[in-house]
Scaffold this active site. Structure first.
Site, PDB file in Angstrom:
ATOM      1  N   CYS A  69       0.828  -1.203   0.000  1.00  0.00           N
ATOM      2  CA  CYS A  69       0.000   0.000   0.000  1.00  0.00           C
ATOM      3  C   CYS A  69       0.864   1.256   0.000  1.00  0.00           C
ATOM      4  CB  CYS A  69      -0.923   0.036   1.207  1.00  0.00           C
ATOM      5  SG  CYS A  69      -2.006  -1.392   1.311  1.00  0.00           S
ATOM      6  N   CYS A  84      -2.820   9.172   5.829  1.00  0.00           N
ATOM      7  CA  CYS A  84      -1.564   9.162   6.599  1.00  0.00           C
ATOM      8  C   CYS A  84      -1.849   9.426   8.069  1.00  0.00           C
ATOM      9  CB  CYS A  84      -0.603  10.229   6.080  1.00  0.00           C
ATOM     10  SG  CYS A  84      -0.097   9.997   4.368  1.00  0.00           S
TER      11      CYS A  84
END
Lengths: 404, 136
Positions: B37, B107
């Protein structure tokens, strides 16, 4: 040495100053419409266009009458695929292409599929090249066109176009090649390679943006395409629209310069590229070249720095313009489909950097780029939990990751 | 894409990079994300078992600049917080502090997950320790 350094010449190239100088008068003084047949303004423009047509043809071993000017390689690819599909609809409805083609080919194929065309997308081997046996097996009596790129825009690998051309000819199937990255960098010859249609672009070879060409073979066989834009019937009816005279003049001059200096330039590119590669491989462990080095553009290096994410690397080398196959740098948040097609694994795609050297790069710049990349990769590996685990001997492939 | 000054600052001078001893009973380790990912965060906390206060926090991150900055910021915030206070840190706090654009919100989510994972690892260890004490 000036910063930032541009090393992304597969994306675009600067216009060579010699090309620019040649173009200048065609904006203001010799501004005529090349289709105006009854005054000197038109004649001069037409003369300039015909000179450029010859220059473009000479670069690929074609006849000037076989060059159709377009707005760029995307249009050329669209015109080739859609034009052939429409013209040869009675002969068949099958097109063969490859998974690593440019989107201008792949997305055109997707659209054609909606209109009843059957498309085979050949996979590539881990070296990035298609398997010729697989191609031969894919050909049926309904196949009208094979479209395989000459050089890949991400990994620079050169497909075996001469072999593909031979095969296509023997089966009576047309061959189109998207030669955008190859023309001007490596010798492309439509006769030797048995190419029937070829797309090329000005701004990938130190010419201007917004101009390109499609080579359409006139003899053995005579290839016909259905125009995709209706209008004044320019370009022998294949592409209507007033000719972009300054752009075409620039494209022609760019072709001429490539033709004159290709051999020397290719040698210099390969020297710089190999120096860059050598430095990176000497100072860093676990770097992987994507695609074969054996059949490759001399100016391309696509390399994965394991355990370092591409966008974070680009951030650290922000005075150097290169690109990455990392998902974080793409609009779709998907890593490069080209690198995925090589079967390298998504993690290596996320860690990839494409260096595209060009005519105006210097050895000093290459040294600077190598040192900077080495520095930042080392720093980011200090920060990388994956590098730490790998150094501890943990097999990352066997770790149970918490996907998100 | 332009990065905020705070993201650049954390990227250029990441705080608390490193690793703590995983086998220490007072250390909790969280590892979230996956290499395919493009993000993996490892975040560790060292807790004072008497006070429940986080005395040290370290991270290592494989990911883009925003992922590095999110985890760096997280370790900064964790220092001196109690375990329960640490669990109050929300990804939106990180988004606001770093001015992350929408495409980088994941994030901050990852950083929140890493904090939770590290603390849950510590709590699990503490629980086994007290069980061990109780049964002896």
């Amino acid at each position: 040495m000036k910063l930032p350094i541009y090393m992304d010449n597969h994306a675009t190239t600067p216009v060579d100053p010699r090309v620019f100088d040649t173009m200048k008068p065609y904006f203001t003084e010799i501004f005529g419409n090349a289709a105006s047949r009854n005054h000197s303004f038109g004649w001069q423009a037409e003369e300039a266009v015909e000179k450029a047509r010859k220059q473009a043809a000479d670069l690929i071993g074609a006849n000037a009458k076989e060059i159709v000017f377009t707005s760029g390689a995307t249009e050329s690819n669209n015109l080739a695929l859609k034009g052939v599909a429409e013209m040869y609809a009675e002969k068949g409805n099958h097109i063969i292409t490859a998974a690593t083609e440019h989107k201008a080919v792949l997305d055109t194929c997707k659209r054609l599929e909606k209109h009843g065309i059957r498309v085979t997308y050949l996979p590539v081997q881990t070296n990035g090249l298609i398997d010729l046996d697989m191609l031969a097996d894919a050909i049926t009596d309904k196949t009208i066109l094979i479209s395989i790129m000459y050089a890949n825009n991400e990994i620079g690998v050169l497909q075996p176009i001469a072999e593909i051309g031979k095969l296509a000819k023997s089966k009576g199937v047309l061959l189109h090649t998207d030669a955008t990255q190859a023309v001007g960098k490596v010798p492309v010859n439509v006769i030797k390679d048995n190419i029937d249609l070829a797309s090329l672009s000005g701004h990938k070879m130190y010419g201007p943006k917004g101009v390109g060409a499609l080579y359409v073979r006139r003899k053995s066989p005579r290839v016909q395409i259905t125009a995709q834009m209706d209008g004044g019937g320019h370009e022998r009816g294949m592409r209507s629209g007033t000719l972009n005279v300054p752009g075409i003049v620039g494209l022609g001059e760019a072709c001429g310069l490539c033709n004159a200096g290709m051999q020397e330039e290719a040698k210099r590119m390969a020297y710089l590229r190999d120096k860059l590669r050598g430095k990176l491989e000497k100072e860093l462990d676990e770097v992987y070249i994507n695609g074969t080095m054996e059949h490759r553009l001399p100016n391309n290096l696509n390399i994965s720095f394991a355990y370092v994410e591409g966008e974070s690397l680009l951030m650290g080398i922000n005075d150097i313009a290169v690109s990455s196959g990392s998902a974080c740098t793409s609009a779709t948040l998907e890593p490069s489909y080209v690198l995925k097609a090589l079967g390298a694994g998504d993690d290596l795609a996320h860690s990839s950097i494409r260096f595209g050297l060009g005519r105006f790069n210097t050895e000093e710049e290459v040294d600077y780029v190598a040192d900077k990349v080495i520095d930042v990769v080392k720093k980011l590996r200090e920060l990388s939990p994956l590098y730490e685990m790998a150094k501890e001997g943990i097999d990352l492939a066997k770790v149970q990751w918490s996907a998100h | 894409m332009a990065y905020s000054n705070k993201v650049l600052d954390h990227y250029n001078n990441p705080r608390n990079v490193g690793s703590l001893d995983k086998s220490d009973p007072n250390v909790g380790t969280g590892m979230v994300g996956a290499p395919e990912c493009g993000d993996v965060m490892k975040l560790q906390v060292k807790v004072n078992p008497e006070t429940g206060v986080i005395e040290d926090a370290k991270f290592k991150t494989f990911g883009c600049g925003s992922a590095i900055a999110s985890s760096s910021l997280a370790t900064e915030w964790l220092h001196g917080k109690t375990v329960d206070e640490a669990l109050q840190i929300k990804n939106t706090d990180i988004v606001n502090e770093l001015s992350l654009p929408p495409v980088k919100i994941h994030c901050s989510v990852l950083a929140e997950d890493a904090i939770k994972a590290a603390i849950s690892d510590y709590k699990k260890k503490a629980a086994t320790k007290s069980e061990a004490v109780a049964s002896s």
